[in-house]
Scaffold this active site. Sequence first.
Site, short mmCIF file in Angstrom:
data_model
loop_
_atom_site.label_atom_id
_atom_site.label_comp_id
_atom_site.label_asym_id
_atom_site.label_seq_id
_atom_site.Cartn_x
_atom_site.Cartn_y
_atom_site.Cartn_z
N ASN A 270 -6.36 -3.41 9.66
CA ASN A 270 -6.95 -4.34 8.71
C ASN A 270 -6.22 -5.68 8.73
O ASN A 270 -4.99 -5.73 8.61
CB ASN A 270 -6.84 -3.74 7.30
CG ASN A 270 -7.38 -4.70 6.24
OD1 ASN A 270 -8.59 -4.85 6.11
ND2 ASN A 270 -6.49 -5.37 5.53
N GLU A 271 -6.98 -6.74 8.87
CA GLU A 271 -6.47 -8.11 8.79
C GLU A 271 -5.16 -8.31 9.58
O GLU A 271 -4.11 -8.64 9.01
CB GLU A 271 -6.28 -8.52 7.32
CG GLU A 271 -7.60 -8.60 6.57
CD GLU A 271 -7.47 -9.09 5.13
OE1 GLU A 271 -6.34 -9.27 4.64
OE2 GLU A 271 -8.51 -9.28 4.49
N GLN B 39 -3.12 0.77 -2.10
CA GLN B 39 -3.58 0.08 -3.31
C GLN B 39 -4.16 1.02 -4.35
O GLN B 39 -4.26 0.65 -5.52
CB GLN B 39 -4.60 -1.00 -2.93
CG GLN B 39 -3.97 -2.14 -2.14
CD GLN B 39 -4.97 -3.17 -1.70
OE1 GLN B 39 -5.53 -3.09 -0.62
NE2 GLN B 39 -5.22 -4.18 -2.51
N HIS C 120 -3.69 -0.31 7.00
CA HIS C 120 -4.05 -1.37 6.04
C HIS C 120 -2.76 -1.87 5.36
O HIS C 120 -2.39 -1.41 4.28
CB HIS C 120 -5.04 -0.83 5.01
CG HIS C 120 -5.70 -1.91 4.18
ND1 HIS C 120 -7.06 -2.04 4.05
CD2 HIS C 120 -5.17 -2.92 3.43
CE1 HIS C 120 -7.34 -3.08 3.27
NE2 HIS C 120 -6.20 -3.62 2.87
O1 IFM Z 1 -6.55 -6.61 -1.64
C1 IFM Z 1 -6.73 -7.29 -0.44
C2 IFM Z 1 -6.96 -6.33 0.69
O2 IFM Z 1 -5.94 -5.40 0.80
C3 IFM Z 1 -7.05 -7.09 2.00
N1 IFM Z 1 -8.02 -8.16 1.93
C4 IFM Z 1 -7.95 -9.04 0.78
C5 IFM Z 1 -7.92 -8.22 -0.50
C6 IFM Z 1 -7.92 -9.14 -1.73
O3 IFM Z 1 -6.82 -9.99 -1.72
#
Ligand code: IFM
Length: 406
Positions: free
Chosen positions: A153-154, A18, A110
């Site tokens: 991540n997530e 990002q 991520h």
């Molecule tokens: O930008 C994302 C991030 O990469 C992962 N969690 C949520 C954020 C906002 O949508």
Amino acid sequence: MNSFPDGFLWGASTAPHQVEGNNVNSDWWARESKVPGMEPSGDANDSYHRYREDIALLADAGLNTYRFGLEWARIQPRPDQFSRAELAHYRRMIEACFEFGITPVVTLHHFSNPQWFQEEGGWRSPGATDRFAAYVTEASTILGGVEWVLTINEPNQMAMMVMLQEAAKKGTLQKWQSPTVQGEPDRARIAASLPIPEPEYGEPFIRAHHGVRDIVRERTGAKVGWSIANGALTSTPGDEEKFREVLYNFEDMYLHAAEGDDFIGVQSYSSQAVDKDGLVPHPEHPDNTLVGTSYRPDALGMAVRHVTDVTGLPILVTENGIATADDRRRIAYTTEALRHLADAMTDGADVRGYLHWSLLDNYEWGHWGPTFGLIAVDRDSFVRSPKPSLAWLGETARTRGKAILP
Ligand code: IFM
């Protein structure tokens, strides 16, 4: 509680794809040029070259922690090649944190994968766990002195993305849909009612997480955990059975899988109801955020309480924030979120820190419109312009939240 504890971590988070720019060996880079309507990440924030400036801004504001990620596609651009130069790059980032007195929190995965991994079959291929473990083994060689490591991540959002990608390949989904969108009502509605991942899509991530936990511990001495997208879900009256199913599939199976971890990352933005059909799309409202979600700063307290109930683990809030073009709303949202966090801590949640999403206005997975940052970034010159919220969060950190707590 009228102030946050001494030693509390205060900071902000980013993710490599990002912010870095030109992540050309990743699956996201490939996807961005293929999927209609998706904006490219391009140079992103050029943080690959400007990370020192980012860390310095964070430190100067008064924050003490920076969460950033290592990019697998850079470290292992081909199945048979690990890049010493890229590992050295990430070591320099860690050293820069130490130099500025910043605690690094490092994410190993991520959302983005090497494109070759994706072509091999991605997370559902039988070799995925070993591939990830080989990467993490190499990555661990540069993590000396890092105290906090997040493996994935997530994973619950990842599971959803993998499920959607498979559906798109089979033609059962017309168009692959980015999980977040910018203020376009139709797309926002689709995003807000995304399907809940079936457990089979989450299992590869659980295996991968368990497969690398001890590798990182043995080689680094860091505390190891993973970070979950916490939905702060609630049941509509009478739909408790469906609610329990959705809660398990979206969140709790990943929380249970954290058993044996050293901590867990909580990532909270909003709250959502579940009815007999599943997730209820966020109702349209003028206060909705730029990604179509309800304005719910109370969600953080709900999320932390739920994670405490299910896991009992120490918590690091690894993401919390709001997509808004109005920085005063960001401060208002974060003030409320921190109050709810403090209440949950008073009631027994063991929370070690708060990391805001995000340090920078960055690439929101297909879109540049939703701005989550404490710092604006000019997309051509890469000039960073801190917003008032950065100084505000830094001051809140310095005063341990005394000005915002009753
Ligand atoms: O930008 C994302 C991030 O990469 C992962 N969690 C949520 C954020 C906002 O949508």
